[in-house]
Design a protein around this motif. Structure first.
Motif, PDB file in Angstrom:
ATOM      1  N   MET A  93       0.838  -1.201   0.000  1.00  0.00           N
ATOM      2  CA  MET A  93       0.000   0.000   0.000  1.00  0.00           C
ATOM      3  C   MET A  93       0.874   1.252   0.000  1.00  0.00           C
ATOM      4  SD  MET A  93      -2.683   1.436   2.878  1.00  0.00           S
ATOM      5  CE  MET A  93      -3.863   0.100   2.682  1.00  0.00           C
ATOM      6  N   ILE A  94       0.468   2.220  -0.834  1.00  0.00           N
ATOM      7  CA  ILE A  94       1.148   3.511  -0.857  1.00  0.00           C
ATOM      8  C   ILE A  94       0.314   4.507  -0.063  1.00  0.00           C
ATOM      9  CG2 ILE A  94       1.924   5.419  -2.310  1.00  0.00           C
ATOM     10  CD1 ILE A  94       2.415   3.446  -4.533  1.00  0.00           C
ATOM     11  N   LYS A  95       0.948   5.225   0.859  1.00  0.00           N
ATOM     12  CA  LYS A  95       0.238   6.194   1.681  1.00  0.00           C
ATOM     13  C   LYS A  95       0.562   7.613   1.216  1.00  0.00           C
ATOM     14  CE  LYS A  95      -0.080   3.242   5.759  1.00  0.00           C
ATOM     15  NZ  LYS A  95       0.084   3.139   7.229  1.00  0.00           N
ATOM     16  N   VAL A  96      -0.472   8.411   1.056  1.00  0.00           N
ATOM     17  CA  VAL A  96      -0.321   9.782   0.586  1.00  0.00           C
ATOM     18  C   VAL A  96      -0.912  10.735   1.616  1.00  0.00           C
ATOM     19  CG1 VAL A  96      -0.962  11.440  -1.189  1.00  0.00           C
ATOM     20  CG2 VAL A  96      -0.442   9.083  -1.836  1.00  0.00           C
ATOM     21  N   ASN A  97      -0.124  11.660   2.086  1.00  0.00           N
ATOM     22  CA  ASN A  97      -0.603  12.662   3.040  1.00  0.00           C
ATOM     23  C   ASN A  97      -0.903  13.950   2.281  1.00  0.00           C
ATOM     24  OD1 ASN A  97      -1.157  14.428   5.096  1.00  0.00           O
ATOM     25  ND2 ASN A  97       0.694  14.014   6.261  1.00  0.00           N
ATOM     26  N   ALA A  98      -2.198  14.226   2.088  1.00  0.00           N
ATOM     27  CA  ALA A  98      -2.608  15.438   1.376  1.00  0.00           C
ATOM     28  C   ALA A  98      -3.330  16.400   2.313  1.00  0.00           C
ATOM     29  CB  ALA A  98      -3.496  15.071   0.193  1.00  0.00           C
ATOM     30  N   ILE A  99      -3.140  16.236   3.612  1.00  0.00           N
ATOM     31  CA  ILE A  99      -3.764  17.128   4.584  1.00  0.00           C
ATOM     32  C   ILE A  99      -3.160  18.533   4.449  1.00  0.00           C
ATOM     33  CG2 ILE A  99      -3.966  17.640   7.061  1.00  0.00           C
ATOM     34  CD1 ILE A  99      -4.219  14.657   7.549  1.00  0.00           C
ATOM     35  N   LEU A 109       2.222   2.228  -8.675  1.00  0.00           N
ATOM     36  CA  LEU A 109       1.871   0.874  -8.241  1.00  0.00           C
ATOM     37  C   LEU A 109       2.377  -0.146  -9.245  1.00  0.00           C
ATOM     38  CD1 LEU A 109      -1.835   1.284  -7.032  1.00  0.00           C
ATOM     39  CD2 LEU A 109       0.150   0.810  -5.586  1.00  0.00           C
ATOM     40  N   GLN A 110       2.900  -1.241  -8.751  1.00  0.00           N
ATOM     41  CA  GLN A 110       3.373  -2.312  -9.615  1.00  0.00           C
ATOM     42  C   GLN A 110       2.444  -3.512  -9.460  1.00  0.00           C
ATOM     43  OE1 GLN A 110       5.895  -1.926 -11.747  1.00  0.00           O
ATOM     44  NE2 GLN A 110       6.228   0.167 -11.015  1.00  0.00           N
ATOM     45  N   GLY A 111       1.725  -3.875 -10.545  1.00  0.00           N
ATOM     46  CA  GLY A 111       0.844  -5.029 -10.484  1.00  0.00           C
ATOM     47  C   GLY A 111      -0.396  -4.818  -9.647  1.00  0.00           C
ATOM     48  N   GLY A 112      -0.841  -3.581  -9.534  1.00  0.00           N
ATOM     49  CA  GLY A 112      -2.041  -3.295  -8.751  1.00  0.00           C
ATOM     50  C   GLY A 112      -1.731  -3.097  -7.284  1.00  0.00           C
ATOM     51  N   GLY A 113      -2.742  -2.701  -6.525  1.00  0.00           N
ATOM     52  CA  GLY A 113      -2.549  -2.481  -5.098  1.00  0.00           C
ATOM     53  C   GLY A 113      -3.476  -1.404  -4.580  1.00  0.00           C
ATOM     54  N   GLN A 114      -3.112  -0.818  -3.431  1.00  0.00           N
ATOM     55  CA  GLN A 114      -3.959   0.182  -2.809  1.00  0.00           C
ATOM     56  C   GLN A 114      -3.194   1.470  -2.542  1.00  0.00           C
ATOM     57  OE1 GLN A 114      -5.502  -2.071   0.649  1.00  0.00           O
ATOM     58  NE2 GLN A 114      -7.506  -2.009  -0.360  1.00  0.00           N
ATOM     59  N   VAL A 115      -3.932   2.564  -2.596  1.00  0.00           N
ATOM     60  CA  VAL A 115      -3.380   3.877  -2.261  1.00  0.00           C
ATOM     61  C   VAL A 115      -4.279   4.490  -1.192  1.00  0.00           C
ATOM     62  CG1 VAL A 115      -2.897   6.213  -3.076  1.00  0.00           C
ATOM     63  CG2 VAL A 115      -2.398   4.250  -4.556  1.00  0.00           C
ATOM     64  N   GLU A 116      -3.680   4.843  -0.061  1.00  0.00           N
ATOM     65  CA  GLU A 116      -4.412   5.506   1.016  1.00  0.00           C
ATOM     66  C   GLU A 116      -4.100   6.993   0.966  1.00  0.00           C
ATOM     67  OE1 GLU A 116      -4.696   4.823   5.770  1.00  0.00           O
ATOM     68  OE2 GLU A 116      -2.820   5.665   5.026  1.00  0.00           O
ATOM     69  N   ALA A 139      -2.718  11.572  -5.678  1.00  0.00           N
ATOM     70  CA  ALA A 139      -3.306  10.236  -5.768  1.00  0.00           C
ATOM     71  C   ALA A 139      -3.009   9.610  -7.124  1.00  0.00           C
ATOM     72  CB  ALA A 139      -4.805  10.303  -5.527  1.00  0.00           C
ATOM     73  N   LYS A 140      -3.136  10.378  -8.195  1.00  0.00           N
ATOM     74  CA  LYS A 140      -2.865   9.852  -9.537  1.00  0.00           C
ATOM     75  C   LYS A 140      -1.405   9.442  -9.679  1.00  0.00           C
ATOM     76  CE  LYS A 140      -6.484  11.961 -12.356  1.00  0.00           C
ATOM     77  NZ  LYS A 140      -6.786  12.716 -13.582  1.00  0.00           N
ATOM     78  N   ASN A 141      -0.504  10.239  -9.138  1.00  0.00           N
ATOM     79  CA  ASN A 141       0.915   9.899  -9.206  1.00  0.00           C
ATOM     80  C   ASN A 141       1.222   8.632  -8.418  1.00  0.00           C
ATOM     81  OD1 ASN A 141       1.525  12.109 -10.829  1.00  0.00           O
ATOM     82  ND2 ASN A 141       2.024  13.431  -9.093  1.00  0.00           N
TER      83      ASN A 141
END
Length: 208
Positions: free
Chosen positions: A1-7, A25-32, A18-20
């Protein structure tokens, strides 16, 4: 999972981040993605739905929201195939309507008398609805956001154009700023990333 802090990030930065993250992601996955306002949650959700991603959101605490994007491993291939198919259709059956984008950023048209300016803008939207060639998209932002909301004298004309296939988009940050988020009556809420995308891709931009 990739975590993105956009606060603390203003529109459209959370969507861009989020798009970046999805691209990496390699082979799918999740972005928080963590954000601090509901407009950002709506923008991220809309982007995810458009792209075919799974999306869930929840409020963690005051001014802290989590948006979880789920991207399937084959999503990138699917998206590329859809783009190629769309390109083939466009080449075979080109859209005869020019890509005209109308950008409304104020409640009035021109400078000088505010009363006259408001009357002119209302007349412009009415005249626009009567044209043989309608625009593809009308963007409303800043002071122009009120035109798509409850109480607007231009609602009938805008709904008429929407029924003819005109895309009507209003800046979500602007609706929130003016306290109009719950009063939108026509079209959809958008963000600055999409506004920039529509403008840069336009064949003609009209700014009354």
């Amino acid at each position: 999972m990739i975590k993105v802090n956009a606060i603390g990030d203003a529109c459209p930065i959370p969507v861009v981040k989020a798009k970046n993250a999805v691209k990496s992601l390699q082979g799918g996955g999740q972005v928080e993605v963590l954000v601090d306002n509901e407009i950002a949650v709506q923008n991220l959700t809309k982007m995810a739905v458009q792209k075919g991603y799974g999306v869930k959101s929840q409020k963690l605490e005051e001014r802290r929201y989590q948006v979880l994007l789920t991207v399937e491993g084959e999503e990138a291939k699917k998206e590329e195939a859809e783009k190629e198919a769309a390109q083939e259709v466009q080449e075979c059956c080109p859209d005869r309507r020019r890509n005209i984008v109308v950008a409304i950023s104020s409640s009035q048209m021109g400078e000088g008398s505010e009363e006259l300016g408001r009357a002119l803008m209302k007349s412009f939207l009415y005249a626009l609805a009567q044209q043989e060639e309608l625009p593809r998209t009308i963007l409303f932002y800043n002071g122009g956001a009120a035109f798509t909301c409850e109480g607007s004298a231009a609602l009938e004309d805008l709904k008429s154009m929407e029924a003819e296939g005109v895309e009507i988009l209003t800046c979500g940050t602007c609706l929130n700023h003016y306290g109009l988020t719950e009063k939108l009556q026509v079209g959809a809420v958008t963000n600055m990333y999409v506004i920039a995308e529509k403008m840069t891709g336009a064949g003609v931009i009209v700014k009354p």
